[in-house]
Design a protein around this motif. Sequence first.
Motif, PDB file in Angstrom:
ATOM      1  N   ASN A 137     -31.631-127.805 -59.284  1.00 34.56           N
ATOM      2  CA  ASN A 137     -32.131-129.104 -59.673  1.00 34.56           C
ATOM      3  C   ASN A 137     -32.882-129.427 -58.248  1.00 34.56           C
ATOM      4  OD1 ASN A 137     -30.120-129.514 -57.806  1.00 34.56           O
ATOM      5  ND2 ASN A 137     -29.343-131.374 -58.711  1.00 34.56           N
ATOM      6  N   THR A 139     -32.596-131.578 -56.019  1.00 30.25           N
ATOM      7  CA  THR A 139     -31.882-131.911 -54.868  1.00 30.25           C
ATOM      8  C   THR A 139     -30.991-131.013 -54.352  1.00 30.25           C
ATOM      9  OG1 THR A 139     -30.192-132.956 -56.455  1.00 30.25           O
ATOM     10  CG2 THR A 139     -31.784-134.469 -55.638  1.00 30.25           C
ATOM     11  N   ASP A 141     -28.329-129.502 -55.434  1.00 24.07           N
ATOM     12  CA  ASP A 141     -26.645-129.157 -55.538  1.00 24.07           C
ATOM     13  C   ASP A 141     -26.365-129.026 -56.798  1.00 24.07           C
ATOM     14  OD1 ASP A 141     -27.619-131.418 -56.797  1.00 24.07           O
ATOM     15  OD2 ASP A 141     -26.397-133.140 -55.834  1.00 24.07           O
ATOM     16  N   SER A 164     -21.808-129.651 -55.256  1.00 23.23           N
ATOM     17  CA  SER A 164     -21.958-130.862 -54.650  1.00 23.23           C
ATOM     18  C   SER A 164     -20.699-131.061 -53.947  1.00 23.23           C
ATOM     19  CB  SER A 164     -22.194-132.085 -55.414  1.00 23.23           C
ATOM     20  OG  SER A 164     -21.114-132.341 -56.525  1.00 23.23           O
ATOM     21  N   ASP A 187     -34.469-136.600 -60.067  1.00 23.54           N
ATOM     22  CA  ASP A 187     -33.232-137.099 -59.522  1.00 23.54           C
ATOM     23  C   ASP A 187     -32.171-136.248 -59.510  1.00 23.54           C
ATOM     24  OD1 ASP A 187     -32.428-137.293 -61.946  1.00 23.54           O
ATOM     25  OD2 ASP A 187     -32.130-139.398 -62.195  1.00 23.54           O
ATOM     26  N   GLY A 188     -32.409-134.982 -60.177  1.00 27.81           N
ATOM     27  CA  GLY A 188     -31.444-134.069 -60.292  1.00 27.81           C
ATOM     28  C   GLY A 188     -30.222-134.350 -61.019  1.00 27.81           C
ATOM     29  N   ARG A 189     -30.327-135.282 -62.015  1.00 27.17           N
ATOM     30  CA  ARG A 189     -29.127-135.658 -62.579  1.00 27.17           C
ATOM     31  C   ARG A 189     -29.324-135.794 -64.086  1.00 27.17           C
ATOM     32  NH1 ARG A 189     -27.841-134.776 -58.316  1.00 27.17           N
ATOM     33  NH2 ARG A 189     -26.746-135.865 -56.962  1.00 27.17           N
TER      34      ARG A 189
END
Length: 426
Positions: A137, A139, A141, A164, A187-189
Amino acid sequence: MAVRAGVAAVVVAVTLGACTITIGSTNETSTVAPDPSEPTLTTPPTALISAPGRLAIVGVDGSLSTMRADGSDRVTVSTGPGPALQPTWSPEGDRLAWVTQETTDTGFSGAIVVAGSKGERPVVTRTPFMPYYLAWNPTGDRVAFLGAGGDPDAPVQMGVLDLSRDTPSVRAVAGGKPFFYFVWAPDGRRVLAHAGFDRLDEIDLDGQATSVSVKPGLFAAPAWSVDGSTLVYAERIGGGSQRLIAVVDGGPPRVLVEGEGALSFVLRPDGGAVAYQLLGEDDGDFYDRRPAQPGEGVRVVDVRTGKTRRATSMRAMTFWWSPDGERLLALAPEPGAAGTIPFVWQVWEGGRATEAEGRHSPTIEVLRDYAPFFTQYAHSATPWAPDGSAFAYPAEAPNGDGRILVQEIGGRPVTIGDGVYVVWSP
C-alpha cells in the motif's frame, strides 16, 4: 487478477521448449526465439551506468538477488529451498517482499517474506493460500496479495499482510469470480477492486464493499492516482463497446474514450493523463506485426481536456509510465518481422515516439506470468529507474537462459547478469 488468466483480452499459452504462443482465440501460433541479428551485449564500464536505485532479480535457478544498475553489489536475499516469486519493492525502496512456496503432501503452501533491500532482517509470514501477486500500500505498512482460495463463489482471493505492529498478521479480506484486479487507495486503508464482470467496488480492510459501477467494462485493473485526485475505469455500453471513465476531484464521471473491444490502460502517476489501447474485435493479438492502423496502438488522453495523442506506431504488449510521468515505455513486436518475433521498445516523450536500440525475445516468465497482467503490475512494479533515465528488462539468451539488460535512454542495451525477471526499486 484471474487465476493466471486475463480478462478474455489475451490468452498466452506456453509450451516449454518450443515456446509456442497462442494468439488470441485463434489457432495461429508463432515461435518466439532469439533474433539472430541481435548484437553481442557486454557489461560496460561502471561510469556508463549511473541510474539510482536497486534491481531485484529472479535468477534462472529461482533465487532472488538485488544489485545496482551497473551489476555490482549483487546480494542473494532469498531464504529457504523453494523458488522466490513475485519480488515487490516497498514505496520507499528500502524493503522487498516476495513469495516462497513449499511442496507438501496436500499441495503447495505459501508465505510472504519481507526484508531489507539486501535481505536484512527477513520476516516470514505464512499465508492462508498461495499468493501469486503482491502489492504494497502507499503508506508501506501493508501488503495485499492475490491467490486461489477455496471458496467456489469467489475463487480468487485477496488477503492483506499487516506490518503496522511488531508481529505481522495476515488474513483474507475479499474475493472475486472469475477474476480480481485492484488498486490501493492513497490512504492505504481500502482498495478499488474489479472483482468480476459485474463488480467494481471500493472495499475496506474489513471486507465491506461499496459499489462504484454496476456495469464495469472489459478491462483488467482500475487506476487511482497517487494524490487521490483521479480514478479511472471502464464501463460497457452495449454491443461490445466500452468507454473509458475518469472521476476527477470527486466530480461526476467523465467519458474520455469510447470504442470497440477490451481496453487496457495505465494512469500517469500525477493523474493527469491515461495511456490506453483499444484491443478491437480480434481478442487482443499482441503478436500482430503489422504497423498499427488508424485508431490502433497506444494513445494518451488528457483527463481534463479530453485531448488524445498517438503514442506508438504499433500495438503494444505492455506499456509503462516513467516515475515522473515524462516518458512512456512500450514493448511491441517488430513490424513486418517474419518467422521469429523480435520485440522492440518504443519511448514516447514530448509528443514524439522513438525506437530504442536493440531487439530481444522476452523470457518465458514475462510472457506467461507478467505481460498478460501488466495493467495490474503497473500498480506495484516498474522497469524504470527512479529518475526515469534508464529501464531494465529480462531477455532470452541464445542458449535459452535468461539475462538481465539495462538500457539508458538513447543508449544501447547492456547485460548486467543472468535472470528471468527484474523490477527496479522506487
